[in-house]
Design an enzyme around this catalytic site. Structure first.
Site, short mmCIF file in Angstrom:
data_model
loop_
_atom_site.label_atom_id
_atom_site.label_comp_id
_atom_site.label_asym_id
_atom_site.label_seq_id
_atom_site.Cartn_x
_atom_site.Cartn_y
_atom_site.Cartn_z
CG HIS A 1 -1.88 -1.05 1.32
ND1 HIS A 1 -2.85 -1.24 0.38
CD2 HIS A 1 -2.04 -2.05 2.22
CE1 HIS A 1 -3.59 -2.29 0.69
NE2 HIS A 1 -3.11 -2.81 1.81
CG HIS B 1 1.23 10.48 7.09
ND1 HIS B 1 0.14 9.85 6.57
CD2 HIS B 1 1.06 11.82 6.85
CE1 HIS B 1 -0.68 10.74 6.03
NE2 HIS B 1 -0.14 11.95 6.18
#
Ligand SMILES: *[C@@H]1O[C@H](CO)[C@@H](O)[C@H](O)[C@H]1NC(C)=O
Ligand SMILES: *[C@@H]1O[C@H](CO)[C@@H](O)[C@H](O)[C@H]1NC(C)=O
Ligand SMILES: *[C@@H]1O[C@H](CO)[C@@H](O)[C@H](O)[C@H]1NC(C)=O
Ligand SMILES: *[C@@H]1O[C@H](CO)[C@@H](O)[C@H](O)[C@H]1NC(C)=O
Ligand SMILES: *[C@@H]1O[C@H](CO)[C@@H](O)[C@H](O)[C@H]1NC(C)=O
Ligand SMILES: *[C@@H]1O[C@H](CO)[C@@H](O)[C@H](O)[C@H]1NC(C)=O
Ligand SMILES: *[C@@H]1O[C@H](CO)[C@@H](O)[C@H](O)[C@H]1NC(C)=O
Ligand SMILES: *[C@@H]1O[C@H](CO)[C@@H](O)[C@H](O)[C@H]1NC(C)=O
Ligand SMILES: *[C@@H]1O[C@H](CO)[C@@H](O)[C@H](O)[C@H]1NC(C)=O
Ligand SMILES: *[C@@H]1O[C@H](CO)[C@@H](O)[C@H](O)[C@H]1NC(C)=O
Ligand SMILES: *[C@@H]1O[C@H](CO)[C@@H](O)[C@H](O)[C@H]1NC(C)=O
Length: 579
Positions: free
Chosen positions: A87, A141
């Site tokens: 992902h 992130h």
């Protein structure tokens, strides 16, 4: 032969994973973001989701958002491995070495990994958060768990996870051999294989010279299933600038494109910013006399603006054109007499605003049809030479106007702003009290004016909030009833309108009371003298095809044509007024 059995294996794998509710994707499979919410046990359809669009005009400064403290962000031994997990690309950190605290976080968080979101090779941008609708090419992130928490503990706590979000901007020039070149050299389309990193780059090397004191803060969720609502989000305002050829390596080398979740509704959540964060759109508008990019006649050009609509406020109320509405009955005011309802007073840069404690003060009745929660009240004023009310009555502008802002109790603020009667604002015109003199003191006995002690206490806070966006706690005992005094709250005008500041949302049921609140002139003068600005009112807006309604006992007629017919009634009602 080989290929087809591989495909079979892959689709079987997908089936098995799907049945377990754990398989998902960004596009090209049944479990795309629109369907993430459909599995039981996931939070993806709830009200505190991430990412979001950060509308800088609605962001509020929070003075508690001070500097972060980072431990081992500069260590070249902290990044352990890198992996393409199917992902995203994720870098794992050495356990219990990297930490973050400060920055308004409650305690210390242990940093465990960082990963990326990106677009496609055609430079379609792929950051998750957007700023005023602008999407940067990428986002990084950095994920930390509350110190001492397991992953399980952290995902179950509303502040269990702190994520630091950095935008990544693709520039035409820039270093092709530095830390980002090093990092991207590890990118691969081989999934689920962890590769050790070479101890040559630190997190600080990747962040570069981003100003870490400028950031946004809100409460949200993980941006991948299960979308746990456990994240304290920090989104830094300045992007990391890297050469766009390095940005392109992410989709090219991994083979995945557009790995980001669409932005989620705010659902009434607040977004805050650290004190040094520049908030362009909230300060780029101003009133007539101030220098700025958007004066009132240009407010409709602001981003997300409704200021060019056909039900805008304020208006001039022509009393002879108002229409009597029998349904405009008495209001019910709940906790308007509470002397501890005001939480703090703040200088927004455009007004002085008293913020109330949550879920305490309410308004209903008055033909509103719903119960409304009172959020705040604020003021509009002129200078020491001119008047400053927003509404005019028969073309008369009053010295000041007070707006008590109420939100439909069954809606969040974001929903209310999109609903024609989502907000109810009570407007009180303010006039100078004639302090001495026989006739006015007689008047005072029958019509007690507001409590000057309360006004004195309230205005005494204004010098303390001279700095824009400063706020002070209100410790004196002041109720809204004290400020309104004996003003007649049974007679008022009613019309459908808007907020009178950008983005001028057409969500307001307006009540403008007929009788003015009387306040000492020296207290009225506290506003222009100490807030740092004056003449803070929006010019009159066109009525278009709206009507203004009035309570039954009005001394004005519904319309000039039937004025004569109504003369007996008028006499009766003005007679009533004298009783
Ligand atoms: C916060 O950091 C900035 C720059 O890193 C520095 O100039 C400032 O003094 C710091 N403020 C505090 C309160 O530590
Ligand atoms: C920072 O990392 C070093 C090892 O690189 C480690 O010895 C040290 O304990 C770490 N500091 C903290 C506060 O964890
Ligand atoms: C801060 O964290 C502690 C422990 O996790 C918690 O008990 C406390 O309520 C938190 N405080 C705030 C203001 O969130
Ligand atoms: C973490 O969760 C476990 C089991 O739910 C619990 O026993 C433990 O006290 C939790 N730890 C913390 C720090 O909350
Ligand atoms: C992002 O990169 C573009 C292209 O180099 C540049 O024009 C722009 O100023 C950058 N944005 C920021 C906020 O640095
Ligand atoms: C993975 O990348 C290699 C070379 O970078 C390429 O030869 C191979 O075809 C790619 N595999 C897939 C499944 O895209
Ligand atoms: C890591 O470092 C070793 C020795 O310094 C080198 O041989 C190897 O190529 C490096 N690996 C990468 C991916 O840079
Ligand atoms: C009125 O405003 C002028 C400037 O606009 C100022 O010089 C004067 O002191 C003010 N008067 C009072 C009473 O505040
Ligand atoms: C207002 O800001 C100035 C400069 O930033 C500072 O020196 C002063 O203390 C502030 N005043 C108040 C009342 O916060
Ligand atoms: C204001 O009140 C809040 C709680 O209501 C408190 O946390 C905060 O410290 C107070 N601020 C000041 C400056 O006293
Ligand atoms: C406001 O608009 C609503 C629906 O558009 C309408 O039913 C209502 O009568 C209007 N109220 C006033 C005061 O114009």
């Amino acid at each position: 032969m080989y290929l087809s059995s591989l495909l079979l294996f892959l689709s079987l794998g997908a089936l098995v994973k799907c049945a377990a509710g754990s398989d998902w994707c960004y596009h090209g499979c049944p479990q795309s973001p629109d369907h993430w919410a459909e599995h039981s046990g996931v939070s993806c359809g709830e009200k505190r989701q991430s990412p979001i669009d950060i509308v800088t005009g609605n962001v509020q400064i929070d003075h508690h958002l001070l500097n972060f403290t980072f431990v081992n962000f500069s260590s070249q031994h902290a990044i352990k491995s890198i992996e393409n997990n199917g992902h995203t690309v994720k870098c794992k950190l050495e356990a219990n070495q990297v930490e973050v605290s400060g920055g308004g976080l409650n305690g210390t968080y242990s940093t465990i990994q960082f990963h990326f979101h990106w677009g496609n090779t055609e430079y379609h941008p792929g950051a998750e958060h957007t700023i005023d609708g602008h999407r940067y090419p990428m986002e990084m992130h950095i994920v930390s768990l509350k110190k001492g928490f397991s992953v399980q503990n952290a995902t179950e706590d509303s502040e269990g996870i702190a994520v630091l979000g950095f935008f990544i901007n693709g520039t035409d020039d820039g270093d092709m051999s530095g830390p980002w070149s090093e990092l991207t050299s590890y990118l691969t389309n081989t999934t689920d294989t962890e590769v050790d990193m070479n101890n040559t780059i630190s997190i600080d090397d990747l962040i570069g010279n981003v100003d870490l004191t400028k950031f946004y803060r809100y409460m949200g969720s993980l941006t991948t299933p299960q979308c746990n609502e456990a994240v304290v989000w920090t989104v830094f305002q300045q992007p990391i600038n890297i050469n766009k050829n390095l940005v392109q390596r992410f989709p090219m080398k991994t083979g995945f494109t557009n790995v980001y979740r669409p932005t989620q509704p705010l659902n009434g959540r607040d977004v805050f910013a650290s004190p040094t964060t520049p908030l362009p759109s909230s300060h780029s508008w101003c009133y007539e006399e101030e220098p700025c990019e958007y004066k009132p006649s240009y407010w409709h050009n602001l981003p997300h603006s409704n200021c060019g609509g056909e039900r805008q406020s304020p208006i001039n109320i022509e009393t002879l054109d108002t229409v009597t509405d029998e349904h405009l009955g008495a209001f019910t005011f709940t906790k308007f007499d509470d002397k501890h309802a005001i939480k703090h007073i703040t200088n927004t840069g455009h007004s002085v605003k008293c913020v109330l404690k949550e879920d305490m003060v309410e308004v209903s009745g008055g033909g509103l049809g719903y119960v409304y929660s009172t959020l705040q009240f604020h003021f509009h004023w002129g200078s020491n030479k001119s008047d400053g009310s927003e509404h005019k009555v028969d073309s008369k502008r009053y010295p000041m106007e007070m707006h008590i802002v109420n939100k439909r109790k069954d809606l969040t603020l974001a929903e209310a702003l999109e609903t024609p009667n989502g907000l109810a604002v009570l407007g009180f015109l303010i006039e100078e009290k004639i302090a001495h003199g026989r006739s006015s003191s007689e008047h005072l006995e029958t019509h007690p004016t507001s409590d000057m002690e309360a006004w004195k206490k309230m205005t005494s806070y204004i010098p303390a909030i001279h700095n824009i966006s400063s706020e002070v706690n209100v410790t004196d005992e002041i109720s809204i009833d004290d400020l309104l005094g004996g003003v007649n709250r049974a007679e008022y005008y009613r019309y459908n309108g808007s907020l009178t500041t950008p983005s001028c949302d057409e969500a307001v049921v307006w009540t403008v009371f007929k009788e003015s609140v009387k306040v000492d002139q020296n207290l009225i003068m506290m506003f222009p003298t100490h807030a740092g600005y004056h003449n803070v009112y929006r010019p009159k807006q066109s009525l278009h095809n709206r009507k203004v309604y009035t309570t039954k006992s009005a001394s004005s007629a519904p319309g000039p044509i039937i004025l004569l017919l109504l003369l007996p009634c008028l006499c009766a009602s003005s007679h009533n007024l004298h009783l």
